[in-house]
Structures are given as C-alpha cells and as structure tokens.
Design a protein around this motif. Sequence first.
Motif, PDB file in Angstrom:
ATOM      1  N   THR A  40       5.425  15.541 -12.991  1.00  0.00           N
ATOM      2  CA  THR A  40       6.511  15.478 -12.016  1.00  0.00           C
ATOM      3  C   THR A  40       6.098  14.577 -10.862  1.00  0.00           C
ATOM      4  O   THR A  40       5.059  14.804 -10.235  1.00  0.00           O
ATOM      5  N   VAL A  41       6.909  13.562 -10.584  1.00  0.00           N
ATOM      6  CA  VAL A  41       6.618  12.651  -9.481  1.00  0.00           C
ATOM      7  C   VAL A  41       6.982  13.319  -8.165  1.00  0.00           C
ATOM      8  O   VAL A  41       8.108  13.773  -7.969  1.00  0.00           O
ATOM      9  N   LEU A  42       6.020  13.385  -7.249  1.00  0.00           N
ATOM     10  CA  LEU A  42       6.241  13.977  -5.930  1.00  0.00           C
ATOM     11  C   LEU A  42       6.536  12.923  -4.877  1.00  0.00           C
ATOM     12  O   LEU A  42       7.206  13.195  -3.888  1.00  0.00           O
ATOM     13  N   GLY A  43       6.023  11.732  -5.060  1.00  0.00           N
ATOM     14  CA  GLY A  43       6.244  10.680  -4.079  1.00  0.00           C
ATOM     15  C   GLY A  43       5.415   9.464  -4.409  1.00  0.00           C
ATOM     16  O   GLY A  43       4.655   9.447  -5.382  1.00  0.00           O
ATOM     17  N   ARG A  44       5.595   8.447  -3.597  1.00  0.00           N
ATOM     18  CA  ARG A  44       4.893   7.190  -3.813  1.00  0.00           C
ATOM     19  C   ARG A  44       3.850   6.971  -2.730  1.00  0.00           C
ATOM     20  O   ARG A  44       4.086   7.243  -1.552  1.00  0.00           O
ATOM     21  N   ILE A  45       2.679   6.503  -3.133  1.00  0.00           N
ATOM     22  CA  ILE A  45       1.613   6.207  -2.183  1.00  0.00           C
ATOM     23  C   ILE A  45       1.837   4.798  -1.654  1.00  0.00           C
ATOM     24  O   ILE A  45       1.843   3.832  -2.425  1.00  0.00           O
ATOM     25  N   PRO A  46       2.051   4.643  -0.349  1.00  0.00           N
ATOM     26  CA  PRO A  46       2.372   3.324   0.204  1.00  0.00           C
ATOM     27  C   PRO A  46       1.144   2.423   0.288  1.00  0.00           C
ATOM     28  O   PRO A  46       0.015   2.843   0.053  1.00  0.00           O
ATOM     29  N   ALA A  47       1.396   1.171   0.624  1.00  0.00           N
ATOM     30  CA  ALA A  47       0.348   0.177   0.901  1.00  0.00           C
ATOM     31  C   ALA A  47      -0.490  -0.161  -0.320  1.00  0.00           C
ATOM     32  O   ALA A  47      -1.606  -0.649  -0.191  1.00  0.00           O
ATOM     33  N   ALA A  48       0.016   0.086  -1.518  1.00  0.00           N
ATOM     34  CA  ALA A  48      -0.688  -0.312  -2.734  1.00  0.00           C
ATOM     35  C   ALA A  48      -0.001  -1.535  -3.319  1.00  0.00           C
ATOM     36  O   ALA A  48       1.224  -1.667  -3.247  1.00  0.00           O
ATOM     37  N   SER A  49      -0.783  -2.440  -3.892  1.00  0.00           N
ATOM     38  CA  SER A  49      -0.200  -3.657  -4.449  1.00  0.00           C
ATOM     39  C   SER A  49       0.596  -3.370  -5.714  1.00  0.00           C
ATOM     40  O   SER A  49       1.527  -4.101  -6.052  1.00  0.00           O
ATOM     41  N   ASN A  50       0.236  -2.307  -6.428  1.00  0.00           N
ATOM     42  CA  ASN A  50       0.980  -1.872  -7.603  1.00  0.00           C
ATOM     43  C   ASN A  50       1.625  -0.518  -7.321  1.00  0.00           C
ATOM     44  O   ASN A  50       1.302   0.136  -6.327  1.00  0.00           O
ATOM     45  N   ALA A  51       2.535  -0.101  -8.183  1.00  0.00           N
ATOM     46  CA  ALA A  51       3.171   1.199  -8.008  1.00  0.00           C
ATOM     47  C   ALA A  51       2.156   2.307  -8.272  1.00  0.00           C
ATOM     48  O   ALA A  51       1.567   2.376  -9.353  1.00  0.00           O
ATOM     49  N   VAL A  52       1.942   3.161  -7.278  1.00  0.00           N
ATOM     50  CA  VAL A  52       1.015   4.287  -7.383  1.00  0.00           C
ATOM     51  C   VAL A  52       1.778   5.537  -6.969  1.00  0.00           C
ATOM     52  O   VAL A  52       2.225   5.650  -5.827  1.00  0.00           O
ATOM     53  N   LEU A  53       1.927   6.479  -7.890  1.00  0.00           N
ATOM     54  CA  LEU A  53       2.750   7.659  -7.656  1.00  0.00           C
ATOM     55  C   LEU A  53       1.898   8.921  -7.621  1.00  0.00           C
ATOM     56  O   LEU A  53       1.023   9.118  -8.468  1.00  0.00           O
ATOM     57  N   HIS A  54       2.163   9.740  -6.623  1.00  0.00           N
ATOM     58  CA  HIS A  54       1.497  11.036  -6.483  1.00  0.00           C
ATOM     59  C   HIS A  54       2.306  12.052  -7.276  1.00  0.00           C
ATOM     60  O   HIS A  54       3.517  12.182  -7.070  1.00  0.00           O
ATOM     61  N   CYS A  55       1.650  12.759  -8.183  1.00  0.00           N
ATOM     62  CA  CYS A  55       2.367  13.637  -9.111  1.00  0.00           C
ATOM     63  C   CYS A  55       1.708  15.007  -9.197  1.00  0.00           C
ATOM     64  O   CYS A  55       0.570  15.207  -8.774  1.00  0.00           O
ATOM     65  N   ALA A  56       2.449  15.930  -9.782  1.00  0.00           N
ATOM     66  CA  ALA A  56       1.910  17.220 -10.196  1.00  0.00           C
ATOM     67  C   ALA A  56       1.993  17.277 -11.713  1.00  0.00           C
ATOM     68  O   ALA A  56       2.967  16.798 -12.309  1.00  0.00           O
ATOM     69  N   VAL A  57       0.982  17.835 -12.343  1.00  0.00           N
ATOM     70  CA  VAL A  57       0.989  17.997 -13.791  1.00  0.00           C
ATOM     71  C   VAL A  57       0.716  19.465 -14.106  1.00  0.00           C
ATOM     72  O   VAL A  57      -0.168  20.084 -13.510  1.00  0.00           O
ATOM     73  N   VAL A  58       1.516  20.032 -15.014  1.00  0.00           N
ATOM     74  CA  VAL A  58       1.429  21.453 -15.353  1.00  0.00           C
ATOM     75  C   VAL A  58       1.358  21.589 -16.864  1.00  0.00           C
ATOM     76  O   VAL A  58       2.120  20.941 -17.598  1.00  0.00           O
TER      77      VAL A  58
END
Length: 314
Positions: A40-58
């Motif tokens: 589950t995507v919780l949000g996006r980590i800013p200031a990264a040159s590529n897409a980096v997503l903060h997630c939860a995994v269950v």
Amino acid sequence: MPAPERVPPGPVTTAASGSELSGSAPAGSVTALLSEGELTVLGRIPAASNAVLHCAVVHQGRRAACVYKPVAGEQPLWDFPDGTLAQREVAAHEVCAALGWELVPPTVLREGPYGPGMVQLWIDQPEDAPEEPGAGAGTAAPGAAGAPGLVPVGRLLALADAERPAPAGWRAIGLAEVPGGGTALLVHADDARLRRLAVLDAVINNSDRKGGHLLTTADGRLYGIDHGVTFHTDDKLRTLLWGWAGEPLPDEALTALGRLAAALGEDEPLTTRLAALVTPAELAALRDRVAALLASGTHPVPSGEWPAIPWPPV
C-alpha cells in the motif's frame, strides 16, 4: 513528462504501528514479506531524482514499512540502459549477502501498484546527534560534535581544518568549498562498517555513494541504500569512502571476497540470480573486479578518468 511525475505525489506518512519487522529480523521472513505481501502506497518521498514511494507491506499478519521504486518512475540516464535501475538495486543486495555482510537492506523485485519495481525494507533513523566514528568498530574516537575544529555533515561525515591532517578517528576524503569562499577538509569516520561498505562499492562499481545514502540505526547497524547506478562495465566508482585508498584490505574483506568469488562460479545459484538482473558483460565485469581486488589485496584508488567524488557529497 519527467519520470517522477508519472506517479501521483502524496504526503509521506508512517505506518500506524511502526515496522514489526526490521533489518535485524530473519532474512527469509523479511524477503517473504516484501515479495508476497500486500503493498500500500502511503506517500511519496520528495527530492529524489526518481520516483520513490513510502509504503506499508502486510503478509500473514506481519507488517513493515518499505520503499517502492517503480521502474516507470526511473529517469533515463545517458550511461545506463533504461528501466534497469531496480534490477541493479536487487543485484547489489544479492552480492552484499554473498559477501556475508548485512549492509544493504533486504531488497526484492516485484509487481506493485505502479508496475514492476524494487521494494526494500524501510530503515528507521534515530533522531539524535551525528554518530561517533568507530561506533561499529570497537574504537573510542571522539565524535564530530565534540571534537575541536570538526563540523558535522550528516552522519559519519564532517568538515575539518584544511591546513591539518585528518583528526584521529577520521579519514580524509578531499577538499571542499564552504560558504564564504573558504576551503575545508571533508572527512569520514574511520569505521569498520564504512570500510566494508567501501569494499562493497568497489565490487559493485557504485557510481553514487553519497553521505545521504548512509543509514545508521539505534542498535549500531549501518546500511547503504540507493544502488541503482551500479554494475557498469566501465570503471565508474564514485564515492565518499576513499579514506582507505591504496591501503591493504583487511583479512575479513579478503575472506569475504574469496567467498563471493566462489559464489560467482558458472553453475552457482548466485550467478543464476544475477544473470536475471544484469547483462552477461556486467556479470563478467563483476567477476573481474572481485578477482582484481583479491590479486591486489588493496583498496582501489581513483582512476583519474572519472570524477571520484559525487557532488553534492551529502
């Protein structure tokens, strides 16, 4: 459209109960969770040159925070094939594990909400002062915050007087310009954990070892992250960890390199896994780098044909 914009941005949040699993959990259980769990995507980590997503995994009642980098969010690079950075991150974890070192968080390649990508266990960062050098090496060198003339720059890095040798417990990287037009000596901690990471970077040909890619935990572990630009066939080693350049490799590093060389045999399981992640030429170059390190018995030195230090360094 730039790659990071292909994934809708969102606020970065923290998993409700924190990570039940961490880098210290059994590797098999973490790998199963990351590979098979519901992401589950919780949000996006800013200031990264590529897409980096903060997630939860269950998965099966277990939960952890993780990072998801979809291939669709990778920026094109002039010197690496498009759509291959996620595989290289997984390959870096495979090689690190074969060395016998837990320096790269558990990392897998899997499908996610925005297509295939790399999923890596989230490493919590303690909110405290910069770490003392030698914390993982059994030494008692003074920390940057308390050493005269040292200005902390992130964790395990500092600025020192450019007119003097690196202070005890620190290793010189190079000169850096500082605000006001002055010059300072950039140093990193003389730390056994960092030294292992320097060896790993030489093995995987890491072209982007910045200070921000060093994560330390409250229990004294060190992790390196962001290994997308690795395994190139050309010499592209670019790192902050030059403090041991030209010095003999520690015995533990030589033992680990010998173990890795054996694991890279033609019919070995590691070779089969890496063959699905990097090209045949890159796999051959990996073997050559390991053999060269074993033959020389020393830490590499900058080639002079490629910028040796990433910039900005932190």
